[in-house]
Design a protein around this motif. Sequence first.
Motif, PDB file in Angstrom:
ATOM      1  N   ARG A  61      64.335  34.451  59.797  1.00 13.53           N
ATOM      2  CA  ARG A  61      63.015  34.051  59.322  1.00 13.53           C
ATOM      3  C   ARG A  61      63.148  33.091  58.146  1.00 13.53           C
ATOM      4  NH1 ARG A  61      60.647  39.943  58.206  1.00 13.53           N
ATOM      5  NH2 ARG A  61      62.718  40.022  57.217  1.00 13.53           N
ATOM      6  N   ALA A 119      61.271  35.833  64.971  1.00 14.51           N
ATOM      7  CA  ALA A 119      60.689  34.562  64.532  1.00 14.51           C
ATOM      8  C   ALA A 119      60.975  33.474  65.553  1.00 14.51           C
ATOM      9  CB  ALA A 119      61.262  34.182  63.172  1.00 14.51           C
ATOM     10  N   ILE A 158      56.781  34.299  61.238  1.00 12.19           N
ATOM     11  CA  ILE A 158      57.968  33.447  61.136  1.00 12.19           C
ATOM     12  C   ILE A 158      58.582  33.473  59.745  1.00 12.19           C
ATOM     13  CG2 ILE A 158      56.902  31.271  60.387  1.00 12.19           C
ATOM     14  CD1 ILE A 158      58.559  29.876  62.585  1.00 12.19           C
TER      15      ILE A 158
END
Length: 473
Positions: free
Chosen positions: A283, A266, A308
């Motif tokens: 994340r 992420a 993400i």
Amino acid sequence: MPKILIVGGGYAGFYTAWKLEKWLRPGEAEVTVVDPLPYMTYQPFLPEVAAGSIEARHSVVSLRRHLKKTNVITAKVTGIDHASKTATITPEAGEPWQFDYDVVVVTGGAVSRTFPIPGVADQAYGLKTIEEAVAIRDRLLTNFDKAANLPAGPERDRLLTVVVVGGGFAGIEVFAELRSFASALLEFYPQLSFDDTHFHLIEAMGRIMPEVSLPTSHWVIKHLAQRGAEIHLDTQLTSAVDGRIELSTGETFETDLIVWTAGVMANPAIVRTSDLPVEERGRIKARPDLRVGDEDDIVADAWAAGDIAAVPDLTGGGVGGYCVPNAQHAVRQGKLMAKNIVAVLRGEEPKDYFHKNLGAVAGLGIGSGAFQSGKIAITGLLAWFAHRGYHGLAMPTWERKFRVFWGWWNNFWLGRDIVSLSAVQNPRAEFERFAARPKPAGEVAAPAAPAKSEAKKPAAKSAKQVEKAVAAK
């Protein structure tokens, strides 16, 4: 009017904004997308861009052209303070400023995840951006030009050796596409033979392409071996200093082109500068309905999706209980998130994200592919058509679809373009080489010496000297 801030213009961010334009009523909300790039990259096409099968600009989607009702800001979001509902926006030129919002949507995507292996940071290319794919293509073409002028030996072998690290879908696709491209290039380089080219894929696990069945992955390995490519399983890269590859098996060789596809993470530039909750893998925590939070808590007016976000996979097919980071999930999450945002604005309940993997399809070079859906597996030419058909239709907007299909049609008749534009990475070099520059201040040119004929002539007399001579007489 509530302000909706979308952080990131990748798959999830673009589709969220695109669908909000469709479903929001006039004046219902103001939408702003912030991304450092003015376009969305369709990443499944990056291997074909690297192999010259798709024009680079055709695999990206202009945000300003296709988001006609959305404010597009080309800049970075360098801080999110959701407690005060402000974001710090930092442009390439100019001073940062604070952006006040009512709803934040975090879709900052992922970046290449690397390990501290000597030489990788200095030598390797990633495969997350269109610029990287173009650079890989130009490097391969330029290396063929250089190698054609060299005798057989270590330096030529180095130029014609390609190494890909990572045996997931992205790694296998770019590996196979580059192998196909290199084989096609030999037609234009009579000085080189097939045996002069060397392709190595390095995978730390005992298999490739975990998204497909084991028999399908074995077929891919056998197929690539028949095309002169070598796959090193259960092998780790231990060093790549100055292009000298050292493997955990003890094998060593040299290369001038390393492509790293061994995982993503992420986007830390966004995750680490926000006050939104983050799970152990870095994340943003997301609920099944794509609101930020977990089963017990909901962060009001905050949403997250795509690579993400840690979105629970309600089908039970995810890794660790979460959706895997791929385009299939990001696109569908973006669409649902737009619906859910509109629903919450209107006082309705959002829906949970539920998507069962439809399967996986990979392009392995011109005329070859692999397709897996459940127990159904297809390989070869038919799978290649499925790959191009699926991704060609999945490309957002009809304008982009037309450009991609038109490019494929032209390549069918005319072949792939084999021009390297590596000089574009330093476009002013040739101009600077011959440009005239002013002389440094204070540097005065030495006076020219008089000619011999002029030196023998008597100096001219002034007016006063003439008067004195007349008076003396």
